[in-house]
Design a protein around this motif. Structure first.
Motif, PDB file in Angstrom:
ATOM      1  N   HIS A 118      74.097  56.055  42.546  1.00  0.00           N
ATOM      2  CA  HIS A 118      75.133  56.057  43.576  1.00  0.00           C
ATOM      3  C   HIS A 118      74.865  57.149  44.625  1.00  0.00           C
ATOM      4  N   HIS A 119      74.476  58.318  44.173  1.00  0.00           N
ATOM      5  CA  HIS A 119      74.264  59.440  45.097  1.00  0.00           C
ATOM      6  C   HIS A 119      72.968  59.325  45.898  1.00  0.00           C
ATOM      7  N   PHE A 120      71.908  58.854  45.257  1.00  0.00           N
ATOM      8  CA  PHE A 120      70.580  58.929  45.877  1.00  0.00           C
ATOM      9  C   PHE A 120      69.897  57.574  46.044  1.00  0.00           C
ATOM     10  N   GLY A 121      70.534  56.503  45.559  1.00  0.00           N
ATOM     11  CA  GLY A 121      69.948  55.162  45.643  1.00  0.00           C
ATOM     12  C   GLY A 121      69.219  54.797  44.365  1.00  0.00           C
ATOM     13  N   SER A 122      69.291  53.514  44.007  1.00  0.00           N
ATOM     14  CA  SER A 122      68.628  53.045  42.777  1.00  0.00           C
ATOM     15  C   SER A 122      67.131  53.330  42.795  1.00  0.00           C
ATOM     16  N   GLN A 123      66.534  53.295  44.005  1.00  0.00           N
ATOM     17  CA  GLN A 123      65.084  53.487  44.089  1.00  0.00           C
ATOM     18  C   GLN A 123      64.680  54.891  43.633  1.00  0.00           C
ATOM     19  N   ALA A 124      65.630  55.838  43.624  1.00  0.00           N
ATOM     20  CA  ALA A 124      65.319  57.212  43.210  1.00  0.00           C
ATOM     21  C   ALA A 124      65.610  57.454  41.729  1.00  0.00           C
ATOM     22  N   GLU A 168      63.839  51.456  38.417  1.00  0.00           N
ATOM     23  CA  GLU A 168      62.465  51.378  37.915  1.00  0.00           C
ATOM     24  C   GLU A 168      62.476  51.899  36.485  1.00  0.00           C
ATOM     25  N   ILE A 169      61.498  51.456  35.686  1.00  0.00           N
ATOM     26  CA  ILE A 169      61.375  51.931  34.311  1.00  0.00           C
ATOM     27  C   ILE A 169      59.975  52.505  34.105  1.00  0.00           C
ATOM     28  N   LEU A 170      59.936  53.745  33.621  1.00  0.00           N
ATOM     29  CA  LEU A 170      58.684  54.367  33.201  1.00  0.00           C
ATOM     30  C   LEU A 170      58.623  54.227  31.689  1.00  0.00           C
ATOM     31  N   LEU A 171      57.734  53.356  31.221  1.00  0.00           N
ATOM     32  CA  LEU A 171      57.707  52.963  29.811  1.00  0.00           C
ATOM     33  C   LEU A 171      56.489  53.585  29.133  1.00  0.00           C
ATOM     34  N   VAL A 197      63.521  44.942  37.485  1.00  0.00           N
ATOM     35  CA  VAL A 197      62.998  46.046  38.300  1.00  0.00           C
ATOM     36  C   VAL A 197      61.552  46.329  37.886  1.00  0.00           C
ATOM     37  N   PRO A 198      60.805  47.072  38.707  1.00  0.00           N
ATOM     38  CA  PRO A 198      59.413  47.382  38.349  1.00  0.00           C
ATOM     39  C   PRO A 198      59.303  48.194  37.059  1.00  0.00           C
ATOM     40  N   VAL A 199      58.246  47.901  36.295  1.00  0.00           N
ATOM     41  CA  VAL A 199      57.952  48.626  35.057  1.00  0.00           C
ATOM     42  C   VAL A 199      56.587  49.309  35.204  1.00  0.00           C
ATOM     43  N   ILE A 200      56.566  50.623  34.933  1.00  0.00           N
ATOM     44  CA  ILE A 200      55.325  51.391  34.922  1.00  0.00           C
ATOM     45  C   ILE A 200      54.873  51.525  33.480  1.00  0.00           C
ATOM     46  N   ALA A 201      53.686  51.010  33.166  1.00  0.00           N
ATOM     47  CA  ALA A 201      53.129  51.137  31.819  1.00  0.00           C
ATOM     48  C   ALA A 201      52.442  52.489  31.692  1.00  0.00           C
ATOM     49  N   SER A 202      52.777  53.231  30.624  1.00  0.00           N
ATOM     50  CA  SER A 202      52.197  54.558  30.416  1.00  0.00           C
ATOM     51  C   SER A 202      51.874  54.753  28.940  1.00  0.00           C
TER      52      SER A 202
END
Length: 253
Positions: A118-124, A168-171, A197-202
């Protein structure tokens, strides 16, 4: 369709870049800003900085490192570790980060996801998930660098996190992290299929084939790697060239 992103990950302890195996057994690699600049100049799409001892201090201590990085690196920067409130997030974003990654605090107080979005946007707002395989086809969410069980199912938590506002998800597969044995492709694919949403594979990259597997079989939107870059086993140029050869939609530079 957006480009598949190549994202070096820098785990930080104090002022040093470190590398471990399964988030333990840490070795000092050097000055994180030297590595960040090198990866930026080599064509990284984004960078992830993780304060891996933030839980000991109760807050993220990377603001100095991030402000230095933001002065010389002009790609998106995600910062995680010890961010427990919108004030913490604001502090890191003002230091030069573009996104904050939250794990432990989101598990203890899920509404924090909504507040930051809400404060900074979902993208953040990046939901960081540390996953361990606990039964065939079932993964549990862990916190504190893979040490603390939560009882949460990874797929259910990923879906809930996105519903609450994560963009986004950092997985990270704790089982594979630092092993260079390859990503947990089954985990990556199931989470990628479950969320919008985008998923980052880690966690686990050791070869170019592993990168291809995470993108093609795991359907990841981005792939993060550390060991192969820090130890110069592979370069970002090697990864990008192989991705292009496989027809994967990476940015051409």
């Amino acid at each position: 369709m957006s480009n598949l992103r190549i994202i070096p990950r820098l785990d930080i302890k104090g002022k040093n870049l470190i590398k471990g195996v399964q988030l333990e057994g840490l070795r000092v690699m050097g000055d994180p800003n030297d590595f960040a600049l090198r990866y930026y100049e080599a064509g990284a799409d984004e960078l992830v900085f993780m304060d891996i001892v933030a839980s000991l201090y109760g807050r993220n201590n990377l603001s100095d490192i991030i402000s230095r990085a933001a002065d010389q690196v002009f790609i998106p920067i995600t910062v995680g570790g010890g961010i427990r409130s919108t004030d913490d997030a604001r502090h890191i974003l003002r230091s030069g980060a573009d996104k904050v990654a939250i794990n432990t605090a989101a598990v203890s107080r899920p509404e924090l996801i909504t507040e930051i979005a809400h404060h900074f946007g979902s993208q953040a707002m990046v939901l960081s998930i540390e996953a361990k395989l606990v039964a065939p086809g079932r993964w549990e969410v862990f916190t504190d660098n893979g040490r603390e069980r939560t009882g949460l199912d990874v797929l259910e938590w990923a879906v809930k996190g996105v519903t609450l506002g994560a963009g986004e998800i950092l997985l990270t597969s704790v089982d594979r992290e630092g092993t260079r044995k390859g990503f947990d492709v089954d985990l990556v694919r199931k989470v990628s299929d479950a969320v919008t949403v985008p998923v980052i594979a880690s966690g686990g990259m050791g070869t170019l084939d592993h990168f291809v597997d995470a993108a093609a079989k795991g359907r990841a939107d981005a792939v993060s790697m550390a060991h192969v870059l820090h130890y110069k086993t592979l370069t970002l140029g090697d990864i990008r060239a192989r991705a292009l050869a496989e027809g994967l939609g990476v940015r051409q530079i």
